[in-house]
Write a protein that holds these residues in place. Sequence first.
Motif, PDB file in Angstrom:
ATOM      1  N   LYS A  23     -39.202   3.404  17.980  1.00 34.90           N
ATOM      2  CA  LYS A  23     -38.892   3.545  16.534  1.00 34.90           C
ATOM      3  C   LYS A  23     -40.789   4.111  15.451  1.00 34.90           C
ATOM      4  CE  LYS A  23     -37.015   1.425  12.538  1.00 34.90           C
ATOM      5  NZ  LYS A  23     -36.368   0.481  11.220  1.00 34.90           N
ATOM      6  N   GLY A  24     -41.224   3.333  16.334  1.00 35.42           N
ATOM      7  CA  GLY A  24     -42.867   3.854  15.189  1.00 35.42           C
ATOM      8  C   GLY A  24     -43.460   4.992  16.192  1.00 35.42           C
ATOM      9  N   ALA A  25     -43.104   5.226  16.961  1.00 32.39           N
ATOM     10  CA  ALA A  25     -43.554   7.335  17.775  1.00 32.39           C
ATOM     11  C   ALA A  25     -42.798   8.297  17.082  1.00 32.39           C
ATOM     12  CB  ALA A  25     -43.409   7.050  18.936  1.00 32.39           C
ATOM     13  N   GLN A  26     -41.172   7.451  16.686  1.00 39.48           N
ATOM     14  CA  GLN A  26     -40.523   8.486  16.186  1.00 39.48           C
ATOM     15  C   GLN A  26     -41.081   8.789  14.507  1.00 39.48           C
ATOM     16  OE1 GLN A  26     -37.489   6.765  16.812  1.00 39.48           O
ATOM     17  NE2 GLN A  26     -36.497   7.343  18.580  1.00 39.48           N
ATOM     18  N   ARG A  27     -41.158   7.984  13.932  1.00 47.71           N
ATOM     19  CA  ARG A  27     -41.690   8.008  12.453  1.00 47.71           C
ATOM     20  C   ARG A  27     -42.944   8.803  12.577  1.00 47.71           C
ATOM     21  NH1 ARG A  27     -42.781   2.672  10.746  1.00 47.71           N
ATOM     22  NH2 ARG A  27     -43.619   3.333   8.850  1.00 47.71           N
ATOM     23  N   ALA A  28     -43.636   8.392  13.687  1.00 45.73           N
ATOM     24  CA  ALA A  28     -45.504   9.410  13.502  1.00 45.73           C
ATOM     25  C   ALA A  28     -45.013  10.258  13.603  1.00 45.73           C
ATOM     26  CB  ALA A  28     -46.546   8.423  14.877  1.00 45.73           C
ATOM     27  N   VAL A  29     -44.230  10.991  13.996  1.00 49.93           N
ATOM     28  CA  VAL A  29     -43.829  12.062  14.864  1.00 49.93           C
ATOM     29  C   VAL A  29     -43.095  12.872  13.177  1.00 49.93           C
ATOM     30  CG1 VAL A  29     -42.439  13.988  16.218  1.00 49.93           C
ATOM     31  CG2 VAL A  29     -44.194  11.875  17.037  1.00 49.93           C
ATOM     32  N   ALA A  87     -49.172  13.994  15.733  1.00 53.10           N
ATOM     33  CA  ALA A  87     -49.157  15.332  17.114  1.00 53.10           C
ATOM     34  C   ALA A  87     -50.185  14.395  18.121  1.00 53.10           C
ATOM     35  CB  ALA A  87     -50.844  16.836  17.227  1.00 53.10           C
ATOM     36  N   GLN A  88     -51.030  13.170  18.350  1.00 54.68           N
ATOM     37  CA  GLN A  88     -51.571  11.910  19.093  1.00 54.68           C
ATOM     38  C   GLN A  88     -51.080  10.653  19.384  1.00 54.68           C
ATOM     39  OE1 GLN A  88     -55.273  13.063  20.251  1.00 54.68           O
ATOM     40  NE2 GLN A  88     -55.702  10.846  21.558  1.00 54.68           N
ATOM     41  N   LEU A  89     -50.810   9.679  20.022  1.00 57.00           N
ATOM     42  CA  LEU A  89     -50.020   8.392  19.471  1.00 57.00           C
ATOM     43  C   LEU A  89     -50.475   7.213  20.912  1.00 57.00           C
ATOM     44  CD1 LEU A  89     -45.774   8.954  19.214  1.00 57.00           C
ATOM     45  CD2 LEU A  89     -47.920   9.518  17.207  1.00 57.00           C
ATOM     46  N   ASN A  90     -50.793   6.133  20.282  1.00 57.68           N
ATOM     47  CA  ASN A  90     -51.571   5.366  21.316  1.00 57.68           C
ATOM     48  C   ASN A  90     -50.952   4.664  21.149  1.00 57.68           C
ATOM     49  OD1 ASN A  90     -53.224   3.755  23.002  1.00 57.68           O
ATOM     50  ND2 ASN A  90     -55.003   3.454  21.073  1.00 57.68           N
ATOM     51  N   PHE A  91     -50.154   4.226  22.663  1.00 57.44           N
ATOM     52  CA  PHE A  91     -49.136   2.538  22.502  1.00 57.44           C
ATOM     53  C   PHE A  91     -50.169   1.743  22.909  1.00 57.44           C
ATOM     54  CE2 PHE A  91     -46.213   0.171  25.772  1.00 57.44           C
ATOM     55  CZ  PHE A  91     -45.422  -0.145  24.127  1.00 57.44           C
ATOM     56  N   VAL A  92     -49.909   0.461  22.317  1.00 56.93           N
ATOM     57  CA  VAL A  92     -50.659  -0.347  22.812  1.00 56.93           C
ATOM     58  C   VAL A  92     -49.522  -1.716  23.778  1.00 56.93           C
ATOM     59  CG1 VAL A  92     -52.719  -2.262  22.615  1.00 56.93           C
ATOM     60  CG2 VAL A  92     -52.666   0.020  20.993  1.00 56.93           C
ATOM     61  N   PHE A  93     -50.387  -1.736  24.588  1.00 55.65           N
ATOM     62  CA  PHE A  93     -49.425  -3.725  24.912  1.00 55.65           C
ATOM     63  C   PHE A  93     -51.233  -4.318  25.741  1.00 55.65           C
ATOM     64  CE2 PHE A  93     -49.390  -2.700  30.038  1.00 55.65           C
ATOM     65  CZ  PHE A  93     -49.654  -1.532  29.675  1.00 55.65           C
ATOM     66  N   SER A  94     -50.006  -5.464  26.606  1.00 59.58           N
ATOM     67  CA  SER A  94     -51.247  -6.207  26.824  1.00 59.58           C
ATOM     68  C   SER A  94     -51.222  -6.395  28.394  1.00 59.58           C
ATOM     69  CB  SER A  94     -51.595  -7.630  26.365  1.00 59.58           C
ATOM     70  OG  SER A  94     -52.225  -8.205  26.851  1.00 59.58           O
ATOM     71  N   ALA A  95     -52.245  -6.577  29.372  1.00 60.19           N
ATOM     72  CA  ALA A  95     -51.869  -6.817  30.102  1.00 60.19           C
ATOM     73  C   ALA A  95     -51.981  -8.679  30.707  1.00 60.19           C
ATOM     74  CB  ALA A  95     -53.633  -6.658  31.012  1.00 60.19           C
ATOM     75  N   SER A  96     -52.392  -9.195  29.220  1.00 58.65           N
ATOM     76  CA  SER A  96     -51.972 -10.493  29.668  1.00 58.65           C
ATOM     77  C   SER A  96     -50.790 -10.675  29.324  1.00 58.65           C
ATOM     78  CB  SER A  96     -52.410 -10.992  28.886  1.00 58.65           C
ATOM     79  OG  SER A  96     -52.666 -12.637  28.722  1.00 58.65           O
ATOM     80  N   ASN A  97     -49.556 -11.438  30.133  1.00 54.74           N
ATOM     81  CA  ASN A  97     -48.395 -11.687  29.791  1.00 54.74           C
ATOM     82  C   ASN A  97     -47.987 -12.293  28.573  1.00 54.74           C
ATOM     83  OD1 ASN A  97     -45.727 -10.432  30.218  1.00 54.74           O
ATOM     84  ND2 ASN A  97     -45.459 -12.860  30.837  1.00 54.74           N
ATOM     85  N   THR A  98     -48.747 -13.514  28.136  1.00 54.55           N
ATOM     86  CA  THR A  98     -49.648 -14.175  27.420  1.00 54.55           C
ATOM     87  C   THR A  98     -49.727 -13.554  26.034  1.00 54.55           C
ATOM     88  OG1 THR A  98     -50.472 -16.181  29.003  1.00 54.55           O
ATOM     89  CG2 THR A  98     -49.770 -16.991  25.967  1.00 54.55           C
ATOM     90  N   HIS A  99     -51.079 -12.758  26.374  1.00 48.77           N
ATOM     91  CA  HIS A  99     -50.705 -12.278  25.046  1.00 48.77           C
ATOM     92  C   HIS A  99     -49.869 -11.118  24.564  1.00 48.77           C
ATOM     93  CE1 HIS A  99     -53.996  -9.716  22.993  1.00 48.77           C
ATOM     94  NE2 HIS A  99     -54.406 -10.642  22.630  1.00 48.77           N
TER      95      HIS A  99
END
Lengths: 308, 308
Positions: free
Chosen positions: A86-92, A97-109
Amino acid sequence: MNLPGSVTINDVMLRDGLQLEDKILTVDEKYDLAGRLIEADIPSLEIGSFVHPKFVPQMANTGELFESLLEKYGSNNFITLVPNLKGAQRAVEHGLAQLNFVFSASNTHNLQNVRQTTEESLDQFEAIKEFCDEHRVKLDVSIATTFGCPFEGQIAENRIQSIVKRVTESEPNIVTLADTTGMANPKQVYYLMNLLLEQYPDIRFNLHFHNTRGMGLSNVLAGMEAGVTSFDTSLGGLGGCPFAPGATGNVCTEDVVHMLHSMGIKTGINLDELIDTSASLRDILGHELSSSVLKAGKYDRKYPVPTK
Amino acid sequence: MNLPGSVTINDVMLRDGLQLEDKILTVDEKYDLAGRLIEADIPSLEIGSFVHPKFVPQMANTGELFESLLEKYGSNNFITLVPNLKGAQRAVEHGLAQLNFVFSASNTHNLQNVRQTTEESLDQFEAIKEFCDEHRVKLDVSIATTFGCPFEGQIAENRIQSIVKRVTESEPNIVTLADTTGMANPKQVYYLMNLLLEQYPDIRFNLHFHNTRGMGLSNVLAGMEAGVTSFDTSLGGLGGCPFAPGATGNVCTEDVVHMLHSMGIKTGINLDELIDTSASLRDILGHELSSSVLKAGKYDRKYPVPTK
């Protein structure tokens, strides 16, 4: 000492840097700071996020901010953070023209941060990538807590390996490995990046360090020695660590650029304008910044000999 | 990445660190801090100087301090600064067994600091060395502004080379190269130390960095990569730069030790006790210190997962 001839800096002050500040900047203040960073020839800026303002009020009005910025500067300089499709759709929709998706390698984090397992975020990343490909928009991905998690401690290297393998299959524009709370050390950075650059010669890796425990610039050095030429930094060293109030934030843009220039590594950035902009940021926020170069001046500054 | 298995730390907080502090510590306060650093297994401490208290009031009563310290701990842990032959004589009268003579590679800086040319200081060093040999006392030498001078800028490498050649002829115990006002960069450190270690395989080189421009730990890293295994550091990052009020001082002992330990490099030092002692130093001085680890805690500290 194996060092690159040039390095690309992505300033994240207007995103990661502002997230923990008490003072919420106006759209005009953000617009002016972004403009001055562009005038200083910063090649890339991560600005705001399309996260609900209820969660991160500092990032409110990101859409409005981009309307002005894109009109004046075009879309080449800008990256924005998106937490989901949804955030990507709004940004577009707003012309990014360039988006950054962030997630965490730590499942808890990751569960703490975005209420999803790492596995669910990886699925989400693939859906966003598909959407971005359809709309001819670049998608970067940032893997938070790569070098350690405040809850889980060290993340096993084979877990990082399998996450990197999975995200590279979707051919992201840039893969950022983030040391979210300043736990990385130079040896760890050197060996991981040596390995990944050998395994993925076609992927552009970017490193995101925090200076929480004073090792930020050493980690940049170690990353360069391993062959990395792209770094996230934050003007004035802005940014913080929710677990250590008062601790230093992201590696400071002007300190990193200053170290690079002092070693003859090109960034294309005007360091004097950068330092001036950092002084303005300090004045806007009304508190000292952790920037060293802002306080001490550049290494090649000469002082008059005292006469008395 | 070529890193040593172990490193020797010489804490200079009770000398270089205190020199610019407004608050003058009592003999008892200094005695207690030194004792706690020894309890934390710091292998070497530079304490005070036999300089006239008119010039450096913070260093007054150094003789009295050493009477207590030497009685309790013996002379193995201690180095003291001597500015001239008279200072060396007084230090030896007080029972010191290891002295450090400091002069500057920059003629302008040396004239400002000790009212002598570099050449005159080199002559003085030889006279002090002769005296120390007679009294079977170790003499170290520190070459200030090796990596840059606030008045002259960069010091020519052949000047550094000829000064090092001259001092090594007298067979000093340790040769310290000092970045007095934080102008060194990692590349410069790496190449100079690579060269000197090759030219003088029998000399023990020690490096003394200030973190004035944020590059302190990167310079320690670069020094180690070149083969150096001995560093001056200052508890709490104490120490300053007379040319940049508010700027960071010497590289911080606990930050350096923390970086070394996080990379598996041994120092023999108890980091937890070191951090506790730094907290006491902050309380005695009544102001925040530039130590990162004091604020943020160690890299392997885990935080509880928030429950709400």
